[in-house]
Write an enzyme that holds these catalytic residues in place. Structure first.
Site, mmCIF file in Angstrom:
data_model
loop_
_atom_site.group_PDB
_atom_site.id
_atom_site.type_symbol
_atom_site.label_atom_id
_atom_site.label_comp_id
_atom_site.label_asym_id
_atom_site.label_seq_id
_atom_site.Cartn_x
_atom_site.Cartn_y
_atom_site.Cartn_z
ATOM 1 N N ARG A 54 0.860 -1.182 0.000
ATOM 2 C CA ARG A 54 0.000 0.000 0.000
ATOM 3 C C ARG A 54 0.896 1.231 0.000
ATOM 4 N NH1 ARG A 54 1.833 1.473 3.989
ATOM 5 N NH2 ARG A 54 0.737 3.421 3.805
ATOM 6 N N GLY A 55 0.250 2.404 -0.068
ATOM 7 C CA GLY A 55 1.043 3.627 -0.140
ATOM 8 C C GLY A 55 1.345 3.932 -1.602
ATOM 9 N N ALA A 56 1.259 5.223 -1.950
ATOM 10 C CA ALA A 56 1.302 5.605 -3.369
ATOM 11 C C ALA A 56 2.530 5.078 -4.119
ATOM 12 C CB ALA A 56 1.233 7.126 -3.466
ATOM 13 N N GLN A 207 -2.765 2.324 9.830
ATOM 14 C CA GLN A 207 -1.416 2.377 9.234
ATOM 15 C C GLN A 207 -0.414 3.045 10.172
ATOM 16 O OE1 GLN A 207 -4.219 3.125 7.596
ATOM 17 N NE2 GLN A 207 -4.090 2.671 5.419
ATOM 18 N N ASP A 248 -1.504 10.740 -1.872
ATOM 19 C CA ASP A 248 -1.782 9.677 -2.835
ATOM 20 C C ASP A 248 -1.979 10.248 -4.230
ATOM 21 O OD1 ASP A 248 -2.245 7.111 -1.035
ATOM 22 O OD2 ASP A 248 -2.943 8.893 0.000
ATOM 23 N N ASN A 258 -5.137 12.613 0.486
ATOM 24 C CA ASN A 258 -4.353 11.770 1.389
ATOM 25 C C ASN A 258 -5.332 11.025 2.295
ATOM 26 O OD1 ASN A 258 -1.703 10.897 2.209
ATOM 27 N ND2 ASN A 258 -2.056 11.949 4.141
ATOM 28 N N LYS A 259 -4.785 10.167 3.118
ATOM 29 C CA LYS A 259 -5.592 9.306 3.986
ATOM 30 C C LYS A 259 -6.670 10.100 4.732
ATOM 31 C CE LYS A 259 -5.385 5.716 4.154
ATOM 32 N NZ LYS A 259 -6.268 4.834 3.337
HETATM 33 O O1 MRU Z 1 -4.725 3.179 1.917
HETATM 34 P P1 MRU Z 1 -3.249 3.335 1.877
HETATM 35 O O2 MRU Z 1 -2.546 2.815 3.081
HETATM 36 O O3 MRU Z 1 -2.639 2.882 0.578
HETATM 37 O O4 MRU Z 1 -3.140 4.903 1.921
HETATM 38 C C1 MRU Z 1 -2.084 5.551 1.450
HETATM 39 C C2 MRU Z 1 -1.327 6.114 2.540
HETATM 40 O O5 MRU Z 1 -0.547 5.412 3.137
HETATM 41 C C3 MRU Z 1 -1.482 7.477 2.930
HETATM 42 O O6 MRU Z 1 -2.546 8.157 2.461
HETATM 43 C C4 MRU Z 1 -0.150 8.167 2.837
HETATM 44 O O7 MRU Z 1 -0.172 9.205 3.703
HETATM 45 C C5 MRU Z 1 0.185 8.648 1.462
HETATM 46 S S1 MRU Z 1 0.770 7.430 0.423
HETATM 47 C C6 MRU Z 1 2.412 7.821 0.348
#
Ligand code: MRU
Length: 370
Positions: A54-56, A207, A248, A258-259
């Site tokens: 996960r994470g961009a 997370q 993201d 973002n989250k």
């Molecule tokens: O749902 P996720 O865990 O893939 O969400 C993404 C994230 O971890 C966050 O939004 C993060 O702050 C940015 S992604 C680098």
């Protein structure tokens, strides 16, 4: 990033024969460190969709390697067709992170430049590796630029620890190495600056609690876990010097997805005159969308809210329990939009830039924008 003293990236091609790709299954952290092998594009899709990764940045890198796995499974005359199909399916695996589509397009473009099947497979491999290497290099540069902000605050505080609040995990685990929001923190630590991180737990997937706190602990960075509702109180009481979050997807006008919960942190920071920065590599910019409201916001299953999992210290096993009365309805928006006006600046691999169209275009004149 070091785990028990060993350096790991979050994704890498299997060293023996490069016929598979290794990832760390993030669903098992922090209780177990499990390396999983992806052998085909379906494995990559599942890993993204079900959040093994996960994470961009890491979603982008996994998509790049997923395209490579699709290419090597194809017969030499059929690579383009198989890549097209893989691209369509990978693209649907998660909607919000821009890095996903960006990585897929990059592999497609590279494989179109050559004509033989074997060359296409090689191009897919080289491009997936480039995407991963570049992600790590860009995050490292984000650290170099973000360090300036932390160093200035440390000087003002005469070397007292700089308190940084972060949300979700925009750390090493969200990228290939270093992380975006965490890179300046690691750089500050390396420069001998005292830092302390307030880690938002980040319900419902946690997370922050499961990943960021663990990651910072592995790196020996002082950190304290807080509930998502605590940040405003800490800010009002002078306990936060700086907020750094990830993204993201960020429009080329400076609005940030973002989250979920990031927007509330930005509002609280604004109200308390606390600098609020977003750290992102250029692969997260959306050069077409003008307005954050156009960013697709993922909705995930309500089950992520109505139940919770963790270690049962009596049995030594991870267990999931229901938190609510049976039949409780829950809606689970995964991201929100923080408007550019609430953002002090964007920390990118090329430097820190104001969150507005003119400044972003001036820093990235080579990118295709509207
Ligand atoms: O749902 P996720 O865990 O893939 O969400 C993404 C994230 O971890 C966050 O939004 C993060 O702050 C940015 S992604 C680098």
């Amino acid at each position: 990033m070091n785990i028990n003293g060993h350096h790991f990236r979050t994704i890498w091609p299997a060293p023996e024969d490069k016929q598979s790709v290794c990832i760390i299954d993030q669903r098992q952290l922090p209780h177990q460190f499990v390396i999983e092998s992806l052998t085909c594009v379906d494995d990559a899709i599942t890993a993204i969709k079900d959040m093994h990764v996960r994470g961009a940045g890491l979603i982008g890198a996994t998509a790049g390697f997923g395209m490579y796995l699709a290419a090597i499974k194809a017969s030499d005359h059929d690579v383009d067709a198989k890549l097209k199909e893989a691209a369509m399916r990978l693209n649907k695996s998660r909607p919000t992170a821009r890095n996903l589509g960006w990585a897929i397009e990059r592999v497609l473009a590279a494989t179109k430049k050559v004509s033989e099947g074997a060359e296409k497979k090689k191009a897919a491999y080289m491009t997936a590796c480039e995407i991963a290497d570049e992600d790590a290099a860009f995050c490292r540069q984000i650290g170099v630029h973000g360090l300036e902000l932390i160093a200035a605050i440390s000087k003002e505080k005469n070397g007292e620890p700089v308190n940084i609040l972060t949300h979700c995990n925009a750390g090493w685990l969200a990228f290939v190495d270093y992380g975006s929001a965490t890179a300046p923190i690691y750089a500050a630590r390396d420069a001998g600056i005292a830092v302390h991180v307030w880690v938002d737990e980040t319900r419902p997937w946690n997370q922050g609690a499961k990943l960021t706190a663990w990651e910072l602990q592995q790196e020996g960075i002082a950190n304290t876990l807080i509930t998502d509702n605590t940040g405003g109180h800490l800010m009002q009481n002078g306990l936060v010097d700086l907020v750094i979050v990830g993204s993201d997807r960020t429009t080329h006008t400076g609005d940030v997805a973002n989250k979920i919960g990031t927007y509330l942190k930005a509002l609280a920071a604004h109200d308390n005159n606390i600098p609020f920065y977003v750290a992102l590599p250029s692969s997260t910019f959306d050069w077409e969308l003008e307005d954050g409201a156009q960013i697709p916001i993922e909705q995930r299953s309500g089950d992520e809210i109505t139940s919770i999992s963790g270690m049962n210290d009596t049995t030594g096993k991870v267990a999931t329990v229901r938190l609510v009365a049976t039949g409780t309805k829950a809606v689970n928006y995964s991201f929100d939009i923080t408007p550019a006006r609430l953002i002090s600046g964007l920390i990118t691999e090329r430097g820190i830039v104001q969150a507005n169209k003119e400044a972003i275009h001036a820093l990235f004149p080579d990118k295709k924008h509207n």
